[in-house]
Design a protein around this motif. Structure first.
Motif, mmCIF file in Angstrom:
data_model
loop_
_atom_site.group_PDB
_atom_site.id
_atom_site.type_symbol
_atom_site.label_atom_id
_atom_site.label_comp_id
_atom_site.label_asym_id
_atom_site.label_seq_id
_atom_site.Cartn_x
_atom_site.Cartn_y
_atom_site.Cartn_z
ATOM 1 N N GLN A 236 0.627 0.487 6.064
ATOM 2 C CA GLN A 236 -0.247 1.001 5.007
ATOM 3 C C GLN A 236 0.218 0.533 3.633
ATOM 4 O OE1 GLN A 236 -0.866 5.247 4.989
ATOM 5 N NE2 GLN A 236 -1.667 5.260 2.903
ATOM 6 N N ALA A 261 -4.266 5.071 12.788
ATOM 7 C CA ALA A 261 -5.234 4.509 11.850
ATOM 8 C C ALA A 261 -4.565 4.297 10.491
ATOM 9 C CB ALA A 261 -6.439 5.444 11.714
ATOM 10 N N PRO A 263 -5.114 3.715 6.472
ATOM 11 C CA PRO A 263 -6.077 3.755 5.359
ATOM 12 C C PRO A 263 -6.029 2.462 4.548
ATOM 13 C CG PRO A 263 -4.694 5.723 5.402
ATOM 14 C CD PRO A 263 -4.070 4.735 6.337
ATOM 15 N N ILE A 264 -7.184 2.013 4.083
ATOM 16 C CA ILE A 264 -7.287 0.795 3.283
ATOM 17 C C ILE A 264 -8.106 1.101 2.039
ATOM 18 C CG2 ILE A 264 -8.253 -1.548 3.203
ATOM 19 C CD1 ILE A 264 -7.570 -1.886 6.105
ATOM 20 N N ASN A 265 -7.670 0.590 0.903
ATOM 21 C CA ASN A 265 -8.363 0.781 -0.374
ATOM 22 C C ASN A 265 -9.623 -0.082 -0.402
ATOM 23 O OD1 ASN A 265 -9.229 1.037 -2.993
ATOM 24 N ND2 ASN A 265 -7.271 0.485 -3.938
ATOM 25 N N THR A 266 -10.686 0.439 0.180
ATOM 26 C CA THR A 266 -11.921 -0.350 0.290
ATOM 27 C C THR A 266 -12.543 -0.640 -1.076
ATOM 28 O OG1 THR A 266 -13.186 1.673 0.675
ATOM 29 C CG2 THR A 266 -12.438 0.451 2.618
#
Length: 341
Positions: A236, A261, A263-266
């Motif tokens: 991450q 999972a 998290p990604i800074n979309t």
């Protein structure tokens, strides 16, 4: 032909089983000589996979990285004693669009059916690639993970735009080292930066242009493309830093495996118009490319020898257990089992 298989039946417990190899079939019989322990093998050995996964997969012979000598080929295409690398991915169909390593129907050794911890292994002939007879066998043992890096870099060539002035690799472990090394030879004109968390490990990346601790990034540093080789809980933070440092419309390759999972800074992915692709496992052509690079650039094998860790002679189940336990406590490097079974 009666064959002995060494299966993991519960965490940290191997048992002997037997199967029959048909010598009249079209498969080639290979005797393993050198096997390499992977993180995936350790997750099974230590029982860190979810309980429902363990119940579904076991009992099962571990190891999907290995080489061996041909014992018998009923068609005579392979000669006894020939050294080969064994391809663990086993497709059951062909697709004109989807690669064999991404087909959901493909089977993979040591992940659903028996891996290479056997006295002999019956292999489809298209699952074998010849190796130079004089190759360092302890290095060749982990050709599979090398082919995974080569596969990802071949995909990079398809997906990444032509501005490749600076590329960063995140990860200072085995996967990061292998991926960065082969990037250096496949894209020699690109400035190669390595980002990691251990200065001692980073010092081994002598072929890179620069190395950086992830908490000491020089101001103004940016990359055109980025490759993630971290995996696990740390992925991450690595992916977040990649998004921060990558130039607009860059490509991010994700190679590290995480059980959770991530998290990604979309928002920034959208603002920068980034391309993100994943790579997993490899196909026959990746093994062939890897072996051809061994032959074209023999110094690669010298670099790879730097990550050979413990080498354990295997003559008994007790030796197998010892090898896996040694591998748990290693700082870096590949644990090689010299398979005398």
């Amino acid at each position: 032909m009666l064959n002995t298989v060494y299966r993991l039946v519960a965490p940290r417990r191997f048992e002997v089983a037997f199967n029959d190899i048909d010598l009249n079939g079209e498969q080639v019989v290979v005797r393993p000589t050198h096997l390499s322990i992977c993180h995936a093998d350790q997750r099974y050995y230590q029982g860190t996979r979810p309980a429902e996964v363990m119940a579904k997969k076991l009992p099962m012979a571990l190891i999907h990285e290995g080489i061996g000598e041909v014992v018998y080929d009923s068609l005579g295409e392979f000669k006894p004693g020939e050294l080969v690398v064994m391809i663990p991915n086993t497709p059951v169909e062909k697709d004109d669009i989807i690669g064999e390593n991404y087909l959901r129907s493909s089977r993979f050794r040591a992940s659903g059916f028996d891996g290479f911890m056997q006295d002999n292994v019956a292999m489809g002939r298209d699952r074998l690639v010849r190796l130079p007879a004089d190759i360092d066998r302890s290095v060749a043992a982990f050709t599979e993970i090398v082919s995974v890096s080569v596969h990802a870099l071949r995909r990079f060539d398809r997906f990444a735009h032509a501005r490749r002035n600076v590329v960063g690799v995140w990860g200072d472990g085995n996967l990061g080292y292998i991926t960065a090394l082969f990037f250096r030879y496949m894209y020699p004109d690109t400035k190669l930066l390595i980002f990691g968390t251990n200065q001692e490990k980073l010092s081994s990346f002598t072929f890179a242009d620069e190395t950086h601790l992830v908490w000491e990034i020089p101001e103004g540093l940016h990359v055109d493309h980025a490759i993630e080789c971290v995996g696990g809980d740390a992925s991450q933070k690595a992916i977040a830093q990649m998004i921060d440092l990558i130039n607009p419309e860059g490509t991010m390759a994700i190679l590290g495996v995480s059980e959770y999972a991530v998290p990604i800074n979309t928002r920034m992915v959208l603002e920068k118009g980034l391309h993100i692709y994943g790579s997993s496992r490899s196909a026959r052509e990746d093994f062939e490319k890897t072996v051809s690079m061994y032959e074209e650039y023999p110094e690669i094998l010298g670099y790879l020898s730097n990550i050979v860790g413990a080498q354990v002679e295997i003559n008994s189940i007790a030796d197998m257990t010892r090898a896996f336990e040694l591998d748990i406590n290693k700082m870096m490097g590949k644990t090689i089992m010299i398979w005398n079974k």
